[in-house]
Design an enzyme around this catalytic site. Sequence first.
Site, PDB file in Angstrom:
ATOM      1  N   LYS A 118      -6.405 -11.498   4.512  1.00  0.00           N
ATOM      2  CA  LYS A 118      -7.470 -11.696   3.524  1.00  0.00           C
ATOM      3  C   LYS A 118      -7.607 -13.149   3.080  1.00  0.00           C
ATOM      4  CE  LYS A 118      -7.817  -7.100   3.356  1.00  0.00           C
ATOM      5  NZ  LYS A 118      -8.889  -6.361   4.014  1.00  0.00           N
ATOM      6  N   TYR A 164      -1.710   1.879   2.632  1.00  0.00           N
ATOM      7  CA  TYR A 164      -2.319   1.658   3.938  1.00  0.00           C
ATOM      8  C   TYR A 164      -1.831   0.333   4.486  1.00  0.00           C
ATOM      9  CZ  TYR A 164      -5.937   0.839   7.482  1.00  0.00           C
ATOM     10  OH  TYR A 164      -6.611   0.585   8.648  1.00  0.00           O
ATOM     11  N   ASP A 200       4.023  -5.546   1.875  1.00  0.00           N
ATOM     12  CA  ASP A 200       2.691  -5.754   2.442  1.00  0.00           C
ATOM     13  C   ASP A 200       1.794  -6.388   1.381  1.00  0.00           C
ATOM     14  OD1 ASP A 200       0.093  -5.561   3.382  1.00  0.00           O
ATOM     15  OD2 ASP A 200       0.349  -3.560   4.240  1.00  0.00           O
TER      16      ASP A 200
END
Length: 443
Positions: free
Chosen positions: A274, A147, A242
């Site tokens: 994050k 994702y 990613d």
Amino acid sequence: MTSPDPAPESAALFARARAVTPGGVNSPVRAFNAVGGTPRFIRSAAGAWLTDVDGHEYVDLICSWGPMLLGHAHPEVQAAVMAAVARGTSYGTPTEPEVLLAEEIVARAPVERVRFVSSGTEATMSAIRLARGFTGRDVVVKFAGCYHGHVDSLLASAGSGLATFATPGTPGVPASSTELTLVLPYNDRAAVEQVFAEHGDRIACLVTEAAPGNMGVVPPEPGFNRFLAETCTRHGALFVSDEVMTGFRATRQGQWGLDGAVEGWRPDLVTFGKVMGGGFPAAAFGGRADVMARLSPEGPVYQAGTLSGNPVATTAGLTTLRLATDEVYAHIGSAADTIKSAAAEALTAAGVPHVVQSAGTMFSVFFTDPADGAVRDFAAASRTDAVAYAAFFHAMLDRHVYLPPSAYEAWFLSSAHDERAVQTVLDALPHAAAAAAASQGSR
């Protein structure tokens, strides 16, 4: 007779939220649809603990889906943020904190230059655009189960054949948005080789989670990321890693600290989020200096954002990274190892088939048959017993442990997870394992 809701204040807020917000939440997993029951509305958090609006306390094993490496409301992060807020919250101009944070990221990660944005989705979207602008090519390769945010071209489902172009993975994404995306099985070298053999001169980039955490933790097999990097280089494509979830979370250097730093290779582009935002909405993408030089205003590839490099968010991220010492990672790793071992022991004792997998300090539990081997791709992850996980989840919640409300997510700890927090988890695990076993026996 129906049992009273164990969280009536949360239930009341959820009812109000559904009247004004689709599904009552602002990110789908929060709705508890995958596990059932009432989503807990959190009033406050401190250290390793969440407190909901009903006054219940929970050991937090999602840590805001990764960012809270130091735990909630860390006093030094709070002090730095409060000082930043006192100076103003947004200027729309360059600021010193964004320079300092960029320097900190470059010092730790395999990038030479960095551009800040406001979300992981924005980081990946911008990296894809830059890769296309740099190479002059259009095709993007990704993996099923990875994702990369809700970017239209990456919300794609695999086509009918291995090397066919993708189809939209959700309503609202037109076919034209995914017709240049190829979706492959994860950890499958042969599939990668076939796609590059057929489309290599059209591929702008291959994008992958450095260690997937959005189908549960499915680490790359040894040498897989290096193989991807080398394959891209050989065909003139860019390798986009990613690390929105794993960056500065899996290790001090992210997943790259476990493979590329050891094996001697670097991605062409990396996305971050994050932890680097310290719990604020901040993200970034970076990479090779010659690739990043194609970005406006230095180059022709346009990208901009009013809140990019926000001084409060960059201050929080900078403070978090500076406090993220080797001792912090050692503590989180040790606590994670303790909980992983205890979870495996409890599930084994209860006779519940399971597989536990890790990527640095991140881990997850799959309710799959260990006889089938490790979970190495999305097809294997999809075989997890979601009903058993839901029973496990609620048994843990009843004993004051907040797990991800989905069987397909990573578990996260922080440096604030002390002996009391860890012991609370250990005490809850046998009951949760028994509940999972009972759910299997009732079907």
